[in-house]
Design an enzyme around this catalytic site. Structure first.
Site, mmCIF file in Angstrom:
data_model
loop_
_atom_site.group_PDB
_atom_site.id
_atom_site.type_symbol
_atom_site.label_atom_id
_atom_site.label_comp_id
_atom_site.label_asym_id
_atom_site.label_seq_id
_atom_site.Cartn_x
_atom_site.Cartn_y
_atom_site.Cartn_z
ATOM 1 N N HIS A 87 181.038 47.539 -43.571
ATOM 2 C CA HIS A 87 181.269 47.365 -42.131
ATOM 3 C C HIS A 87 179.963 47.108 -41.381
ATOM 4 C CE1 HIS A 87 185.532 48.784 -42.180
ATOM 5 N NE2 HIS A 87 185.120 49.458 -43.239
ATOM 6 N N ASN A 160 191.361 50.975 -39.844
ATOM 7 C CA ASN A 160 191.266 49.540 -40.129
ATOM 8 C C ASN A 160 192.409 48.809 -39.435
ATOM 9 O OD1 ASN A 160 188.980 49.602 -41.765
ATOM 10 N ND2 ASN A 160 190.139 49.768 -43.667
ATOM 11 N N TYR A 374 180.656 59.895 -44.821
ATOM 12 C CA TYR A 374 180.137 59.350 -43.557
ATOM 13 C C TYR A 374 178.920 60.100 -43.042
ATOM 14 C CZ TYR A 374 184.216 56.322 -43.491
ATOM 15 O OH TYR A 374 185.142 55.370 -43.807
HETATM 16 FE FE1 HDD Z 1 184.881 53.746 -44.617
HETATM 17 C C1 HDD Z 1 182.318 52.871 -42.603
HETATM 18 C C2 HDD Z 1 187.124 52.536 -42.348
HETATM 19 C C3 HDD Z 1 187.470 54.370 -46.821
HETATM 20 C C4 HDD Z 1 182.735 55.252 -46.702
HETATM 21 N N1 HDD Z 1 184.742 52.862 -42.836
HETATM 22 C C5 HDD Z 1 183.602 52.573 -42.167
HETATM 23 C C6 HDD Z 1 183.902 51.939 -40.919
HETATM 24 C C7 HDD Z 1 185.258 51.852 -40.848
HETATM 25 C C8 HDD Z 1 185.779 52.431 -42.058
HETATM 26 C C9 HDD Z 1 186.063 51.259 -39.721
HETATM 27 C C10 HDD Z 1 182.891 51.442 -39.921
HETATM 28 C C11 HDD Z 1 182.663 52.402 -38.815
HETATM 29 C C12 HDD Z 1 181.727 51.789 -37.810
HETATM 30 O O1 HDD Z 1 182.171 50.900 -37.069
HETATM 31 O O2 HDD Z 1 180.559 52.162 -37.800
HETATM 32 N N2 HDD Z 1 186.874 53.433 -44.632
HETATM 33 C C13 HDD Z 1 187.611 53.018 -43.548
HETATM 34 C C14 HDD Z 1 189.013 53.180 -43.844
HETATM 35 C C15 HDD Z 1 189.115 53.683 -45.110
HETATM 36 C C16 HDD Z 1 187.764 53.855 -45.595
HETATM 37 C C17 HDD Z 1 190.138 52.847 -42.886
HETATM 38 C C18 HDD Z 1 190.332 54.044 -45.900
HETATM 39 C C19 HDD Z 1 191.441 54.395 -45.372
HETATM 40 N N3 HDD Z 1 185.064 54.603 -46.446
HETATM 41 C C20 HDD Z 1 186.215 54.795 -47.170
HETATM 42 C C21 HDD Z 1 185.928 55.569 -48.360
HETATM 43 C C22 HDD Z 1 184.571 55.842 -48.326
HETATM 44 C C23 HDD Z 1 184.063 55.227 -47.110
HETATM 45 C C24 HDD Z 1 186.941 55.995 -49.400
HETATM 46 C C25 HDD Z 1 183.720 56.601 -49.291
HETATM 47 C C26 HDD Z 1 184.116 57.485 -50.132
HETATM 48 N N4 HDD Z 1 182.874 53.947 -44.683
HETATM 49 C C27 HDD Z 1 182.211 54.660 -45.610
HETATM 50 C C28 HDD Z 1 180.735 54.815 -45.315
HETATM 51 C C29 HDD Z 1 180.594 54.028 -43.977
HETATM 52 C C30 HDD Z 1 182.018 53.556 -43.728
HETATM 53 C C31 HDD Z 1 179.843 54.402 -46.447
HETATM 54 C C32 HDD Z 1 179.562 52.944 -43.928
HETATM 55 C C33 HDD Z 1 178.848 53.084 -42.611
HETATM 56 C C34 HDD Z 1 179.309 54.325 -42.076
HETATM 57 O O3 HDD Z 1 180.219 54.887 -42.921
HETATM 58 O O4 HDD Z 1 178.957 54.831 -41.027
HETATM 59 O O5 HDD Z 1 180.394 56.150 -45.120
#
Ligand code: HDD
Length: 705
Positions: A87, A160, A374
């Site tokens: 993202h 999402n 996160y």
């Molecule tokens: Fe995630 C960012 C949505 C599963 C780990 N995720 C991130 C963002 C969104 C989502 C919208 C961006 C937020 C922003 O605008 O800064 N992610 C989802 C949804 C998931 C999902 C709807 C499943 C239903 N995500 C998911 C899993 C993991 C992560 C299973 C890890 C185990 N997601 C992350 C992260 C991020 C992230 C690596 C990257 C940047 C951040 O968090 O701040 O932690």
């Protein structure tokens, strides 16, 4: 030899005294940080010259002593922080959530208590796979992350625009993301799932099939953030004041209805305007057409969860709206664009673990993994455990605890008490904040059936049906959407080099729908393999019309929120231009004046009219319908111009309404426009047509799978 004379440091830029620097740049005299408008260093020292380094003589070496130079370059060198691992590309806006009616019966969450009350929000939309500088319109899932600054702390609903996810267990997330991002050795493709590693992983993970259907559908090429749905994905809990839990799934439903682009259009937008959706968000807010969604909830109890065909803890499943209706409980309006992209959009840190009393988690294994990820990722991106103090992340209610110090600590706590319990004050009472069992967050006590306490690395059997809902999704779509989905699969798999991967994807598709699999096989000119073994035999479920965009319950055939490109040139009639413009505005649409030259054209009668956009730089993919207000001579000329012909040809090919004066005929003919319901004059029939697309036209202009 004559020495060159140096330019003395300019003392006063507001004077009209000329000097060499002023010949090269315009330097504003007042800056925002110093009350008197003087430029200073970060130590507050006024800067006398922001144009020249300190040198030993006019043509001499630069001096290390120049602290103004060193501080400025040092700061610049460190301006970037690590982009989000997923993202990374995003755009955001401020706004508010407004509750329709008290929800106290099902949740004690403070923001859901009082009808009409507004809670500030900050919402970030994103793509998943591309880097921060990638384009806005690849085929990709869109993030829809909402931070509610409630009176009882921050609640982040990090969702999402698709209600299901690729995987059931968070331990697979790094694998999924590695596979979709650019390939490890080649470093490409950027922001695209159409490559070997993604489809290799997907083909080996049948649980991803349902989301793959969504990902290949028109949902992943939305027209605007304002025309897409959002979903919390997981089942959460609401908890009321009596401690009763109700399961809840969150939905965001766009006021403007659902709208997507066509794939060919999305590809062309990427070239015409890489910031298409970011600009769209900004312009909507700037013109007062604030993007708006309703917050909907599907609520249900344990009894329903037990009786439902699928496990409500499985994030690869939906509960069809026809089974449990979505009840609208409030609306969200985005009415303020960030002042500073970095400070707000880049530094905002969402975390699904940010939750408030009255909302709680469930044991969804994907959600549980997210609760760790996160917070961890913020430390690596924002560098400090104190990132919650950055204004965009800071709660708008009192924050009091004994956490101390750490990098970039901005607070200066007073006194000795940095632990609890303590008895430091004279009366021997506790100094500082204390826990509050009555109003503090308490975790809902799980019912026994959720776990028997044994430690197992195991997937519940109730998660094993990977195909029935994929089938449900595909079969619920409008036939045009089905054709787009099949064609998207053909496109993506055509970019997969390894034949065994394509084969494996197709065998999974046979389980979804044999006709879909056959269409894909035909599109690839490959034999259709047998179905892959399925852990649970897929079932036919009742179609869910709510899943379709075209002719679905959330399609809106309206000009509201849509743009109409009005093409004019030399000799065009001002009265005709103004009439279309006024009609578009009256229907709440946005007219965009387009002309071969941005300065405008000489209209009938000799008057010049300026354009909003130059024809070559404002192709019809950037608008939703076109009006051609052209004199015959201009149309003849434009029929020889590639940009003009493409403008009309694409509008026709992208199934948009084309309203035209008789004079435009030569250009229309050259562009191959054939008469149909979407090809009109410039009267009310055009305004009606401009609020929709003409799906019947598609088989005439495109070969789909
Ligand atoms: Fe995630 C960012 C949505 C599963 C780990 N995720 C991130 C963002 C969104 C989502 C919208 C961006 C937020 C922003 O605008 O800064 N992610 C989802 C949804 C998931 C999902 C709807 C499943 C239903 N995500 C998911 C899993 C993991 C992560 C299973 C890890 C185990 N997601 C992350 C992260 C991020 C992230 C690596 C990257 C940047 C951040 O968090 O701040 O932690």
């Amino acid at each position: 030899m004559a020495t060159k004379k140096g330019t003395p440091p300019p003392k006063d830029y507001s004077s009209d005294r000329g000097n060499a620097d002023e010949l090269h740049q315009h330097v504003p005299t007042r800056g925002p940080h110093d009350p008197e408008g003087h430029l200073t260093t970060n130590q507050g020292i006024r800067v006398s010259d922001n144009q020249n380094q300190l040198k030993s003589g006019p043509r001499g070496a630069v001096l290390l002593e120049d602290f103004v130079l060193r501080e400025k370059i040092f700061h610049f060198d460190h301006e970037r922080i690590p982009e989000r691992i997923v993202h990374a590309r995003g755009s955001a806006a401020h706004g508010y959530f407004e509750l329709y009616k008290s929800q106290a019966a099902i949740t004690k969450a403070d923001l859901f208590q009082r009808a009409g009350e507004r809670t500030p929000v900050f919402v970030r939309f994103s793509t998943v796979a591309g880097g921060a500088g990638s384009v806005d319109t690849p085929r990709d899932v869109r993030g829809f992350a909402v931070k509610f600054y409630t009176k009882e702390g921050n609640w982040d609903l990090v969702g999402n625009n698709i209600p299901v996810f690729f995987i059931q267990d968070a331990i697979k997330f790094p694998d999924l993301i590695h596979s979709v991002k650019m390939e490890a050795d080649k470093g490409y493709p950027q922001a695209a799932s159409a490559h070997d590693t993604f489809w290799d992983f997907i083909s080996l993970m049948p649980e991803s099939t349902h989301m793959v259907m969504w990902a290949m559908s028109d949902r992943t090429i939305p027209r605007s953030f304002a025309t897409m749905e959002g979903f919390g994905v997981h089942t959460f809990r609401f908890v009321n004041a009596k401690g009763k839990s109700t399961f809840v799934k969150f939905h965001w439903k766009p006021k403007l209805g659902l709208q997507s682009t066509l794939w060919d259009e999305a590809v062309k937008i990427a070239g015409a305007d890489p910031d298409f959706q970011r600009r769209d968000l900004f312009e909507r807010i700037d013109t007062g057409n604030f993007p708006e969604w309703e917050l909907g909830v599907q609520t249900f109890d344990e009894e329903f969860a037990e009786s439902f065909d699928f496990d409500v803890l499985d994030p690869t499943k939906i509960i069809p709206e026809e089974v449990i209706p979505v009840k609208m409980i409030g609306r969200m309006v985005l009415d303020r664009y960030p002042d500073n992209f970095f400070a707000e959009t880049e530094q905002v840190a969402y975390c699904p673990a940010n939750i408030v009393p009255g909302v709680d988690f469930t044991n969804d294994p994907l959600l549980q993994g997210r609760l760790f990820s996160y917070l961890d990722t913020q430390k690596s991106r924002l560098g400090s455990v104190n990132f919650h103090q950055i204004p965009i992340n800071a709660a708008k209610c009192p924050v009091m605890n004994f956490q101390r110090d750490g990098m970039m600590q901005m607070l200066q706590p007073k006194g000795r008490a940095n632990y609890e319990p303590n008895s430091l004050n004279e009366a021997g009472e506790i100094t500082g904040p204390r826990e509050c069992p009555e109003t503090g967050f308490t975790t809902f006590e799980e019912a026994e059936r959720e776990s028997d306490g044994s430690k197992l690395r195991i997937r519940a059997e109730s998660f094993a049906d990977h195909y029935s809902q994929a089938r449900l999704f595909f079969r619920s779509l409008h036939e045009a959407e089905q054709a787009h989905l099949a064609s998207a699969l053909v496109f993506e798999l055509s970019k997969v080099g390894l034949a065994h991967i394509r084969n494996r994807v197709m065998s999974n598709l046979v389980n979804v729908d044999a006709s879909l699999a056959q269409r894909v096989a035909d599109g690839l000119a490959m034999p259709l393999p047998k179905a892959s073994p399925a852990a649970v035999k897929p079932r036919d479920l009742d179609p869910s019309p709510a899943l379709r965009i075209i002719e679905g319950p959330r399609q809106r055939k309206t000009l509201e929120g849509r743009c109409v490109g009005i093409l004019f040139a030399d000799g065009s009639d001002l009265a005709e231009i103004n009439a279309v413009k006024a009609a578009v505005e009256a229907a709440k649409g946005k007219p965009v004046l387009i002309s071969p030259k941005v300065g405008g054209a000489k209209l009938k009668g000799g008057k010049m009219l300026a354009a909003d956009g130059q024809l070559a730089g404002t192709p019809s993919v950037t608008v939703d319908a076109i009006a051609l207000v052209l004199a015959p001579a201009a149309a003849e000329m434009l029929a020889k111009d590639g940009a003009a012909v493409q403008f009309v040809m694409d509008a026709f090919g992208h199934l948009k309404a084309i309203g035209a004066t008789d004079g435009a005929k030569a250009l229309m003919d050259k562009a191959g426009v054939e008469k149909d319901k979407g090809v009109t004059g410039l009267g009310p029939d055009f305004i009606k047509a401009a609020g929709m697309r003409f799906w019947d036209r598609e088989p005439k202009v495109r070969m789909l799978a």
